[in-house]
Scaffold this motif. Structure first.
Motif, PDB file in Angstrom:
ATOM      1  N   LYS A 180       0.836  -1.203   0.000  1.00 39.49           N
ATOM      2  CA  LYS A 180       0.000   0.000   0.000  1.00 39.49           C
ATOM      3  C   LYS A 180       0.871   1.254   0.000  1.00 39.49           C
ATOM      4  O   LYS A 180       0.573   2.228  -0.681  1.00 39.49           O
ATOM      5  N   VAL A 181       1.949   1.226   0.750  1.00 37.72           N
ATOM      6  CA  VAL A 181       2.877   2.363   0.805  1.00 37.72           C
ATOM      7  C   VAL A 181       3.499   2.565  -0.578  1.00 37.72           C
ATOM      8  O   VAL A 181       3.640   3.695  -1.057  1.00 37.72           O
ATOM      9  N   TRP A 222       2.216   1.655  -3.549  1.00 39.75           N
ATOM     10  CA  TRP A 222       1.193   2.188  -4.465  1.00 39.75           C
ATOM     11  C   TRP A 222       0.966   3.672  -4.181  1.00 39.75           C
ATOM     12  O   TRP A 222       0.806   4.474  -5.096  1.00 39.75           O
ATOM     13  N   LYS A 223       0.946   4.042  -2.914  1.00 35.88           N
ATOM     14  CA  LYS A 223       0.719   5.439  -2.536  1.00 35.88           C
ATOM     15  C   LYS A 223       1.839   6.327  -3.077  1.00 35.88           C
ATOM     16  O   LYS A 223       1.593   7.454  -3.518  1.00 35.88           O
ATOM     17  N   THR A 224       3.061   5.817  -3.095  1.00 35.40           N
ATOM     18  CA  THR A 224       4.187   6.567  -3.640  1.00 35.40           C
ATOM     19  C   THR A 224       3.958   6.859  -5.130  1.00 35.40           C
ATOM     20  O   THR A 224       4.182   7.972  -5.600  1.00 35.40           O
ATOM     21  N   ILE A 280       1.030   6.941  -6.702  1.00 37.55           N
ATOM     22  CA  ILE A 280      -0.109   7.859  -6.791  1.00 37.55           C
ATOM     23  C   ILE A 280       0.328   9.284  -6.440  1.00 37.55           C
ATOM     24  O   ILE A 280      -0.034  10.239  -7.131  1.00 37.55           O
ATOM     25  N   ASP A 281       1.117   9.415  -5.391  1.00 43.08           N
ATOM     26  CA  ASP A 281       1.586  10.747  -4.992  1.00 43.08           C
ATOM     27  C   ASP A 281       2.460  11.383  -6.071  1.00 43.08           C
ATOM     28  O   ASP A 281       2.399  12.585  -6.304  1.00 43.08           O
ATOM     29  N   ASP A 333      -5.796  -2.707  -2.799  1.00 48.94           N
ATOM     30  CA  ASP A 333      -4.790  -1.878  -2.111  1.00 48.94           C
ATOM     31  C   ASP A 333      -4.767  -0.470  -2.704  1.00 48.94           C
ATOM     32  O   ASP A 333      -4.707   0.518  -1.977  1.00 48.94           O
ATOM     33  N   VAL A 354      -5.762   3.448  -0.936  1.00 54.33           N
ATOM     34  CA  VAL A 354      -4.817   4.554  -0.740  1.00 54.33           C
ATOM     35  C   VAL A 354      -5.015   5.697  -1.738  1.00 54.33           C
ATOM     36  O   VAL A 354      -4.344   6.717  -1.649  1.00 54.33           O
ATOM     37  N   SER A 355      -5.952   5.542  -2.662  1.00 57.20           N
ATOM     38  CA  SER A 355      -6.130   6.552  -3.703  1.00 57.20           C
ATOM     39  C   SER A 355      -7.069   7.668  -3.260  1.00 57.20           C
ATOM     40  O   SER A 355      -8.219   7.404  -2.919  1.00 57.20           O
TER      41      SER A 355
END
Length: 171
Positions: free
Chosen positions: A86-87, A89-91, A93-94, A113, A117-118
Motif C-alpha cells: 500500500k505504501v 502504491w501510494k508513492t 499515486i503521490d 490496495d 490509498v487513492s
C-alpha cells in the motif's frame, strides 16, 4: 488543463515491458489498444502502473506514457499483498497525481490496495468475464435439472426465467 489518468494492470504489458526492461508480454493487447487510442487526445496524460518480482521500483516515460512498476512481487490472487505494498502504491499515486485511477480487472487483490490509498476517484474495469461465460447462461444445467427439487408452483416461473436467460444472456 490535461486530465491525469493512472491505470493499474496486473502485470507489465506491451510497451511497459519495453520501457521497464522486462521480457515481452503475452497478453494485455486490449489494454495497449485502449492506451494508444487514449493518448491521441492531447488533453490526457496517461500513467500505467503494475507490480512485478523486482528488487526496487522502476519508472520510465515511453511513447507518451509514464510507466511505473512497484517491487511488490507478482500480482496477488486470492490473498492480500503484504501491507507495505500500500505504501508503494501510494508513492506512485503521490508522484503521478491522477485525477482518475482505473483498475484493469478484479481477479487480483492489488487493485483493492490501490483503492484504499487513492485520494482520486477509482474506476474498476471488469475484463473478460462475460465473454468467457456467455455461452452458458444457466451453468450447463437443463431446465429439468433446474426445476428438480423446486415446488410445483415455481416450475413455470423457472421455465420462463430459463428461456429469458438463454435468449438474452449473450446480448
Amino acid at each position: 488543463n490535461a486530465m491525469r489518468i493512472l491505470w493499474i494492470t496486473n502485470a507489465p504489458i506491451g510497451d511497459a515491458c519495453t520501457a521497464l526492461g522486462f521480457p515481452a508480454s503475452q497478453s494485455g493487447s486490449w489494454v495497449e489498444a485502449a492506451a494508444a487510442k487514449l493518448i491521441e487526445d492531447e488533453n490526457i496524460i496517461l500513467g500505467i502502473a503494475t507490480t512485478a518480482q523486482i528488487t526496487h521500483p522502476i519508472s520510465k516515460e515511453y511513447g507518451g506514457i509514464k510507466y511505473y512498476c512497484i517491487s511488490g512481487g507478482k500480482a496477488h490472487r486470492g490473498k492480500r499483498a503484504p501491507k507495505v505494498n500500500k505504501v508503494k502504491w501510494k508513492t506512485v499515486i503521490d508522484e503521478f497525481q491522477p485525477d482518475l485511477t482505473r483498475i484493469w480487472g478484479t481477479e487480483f487483490t492489488d487493485g483493492l490496495d490501490v483503492m484504499e490509498v487513492s485520494p482520486s476517484p477509482v474506476e474498476i474495469r471488469l475484463q473478460g468475464i462475460i465473454r468467457a461465460i456467455d455461452k452458458y447462461p444457466n451453468g450447463y444445467l437443463t431446465l429439468g435439472e433446474m426445476q428438480k427439487g423446486q415446488p410445483w408452483y415455481m416450475k413455470l416461473t423457472m421455465a420462463v426465467k430459463y428461456i429469458k436467460d438463454t435468449k438474452g444472456f449473450k446480448k
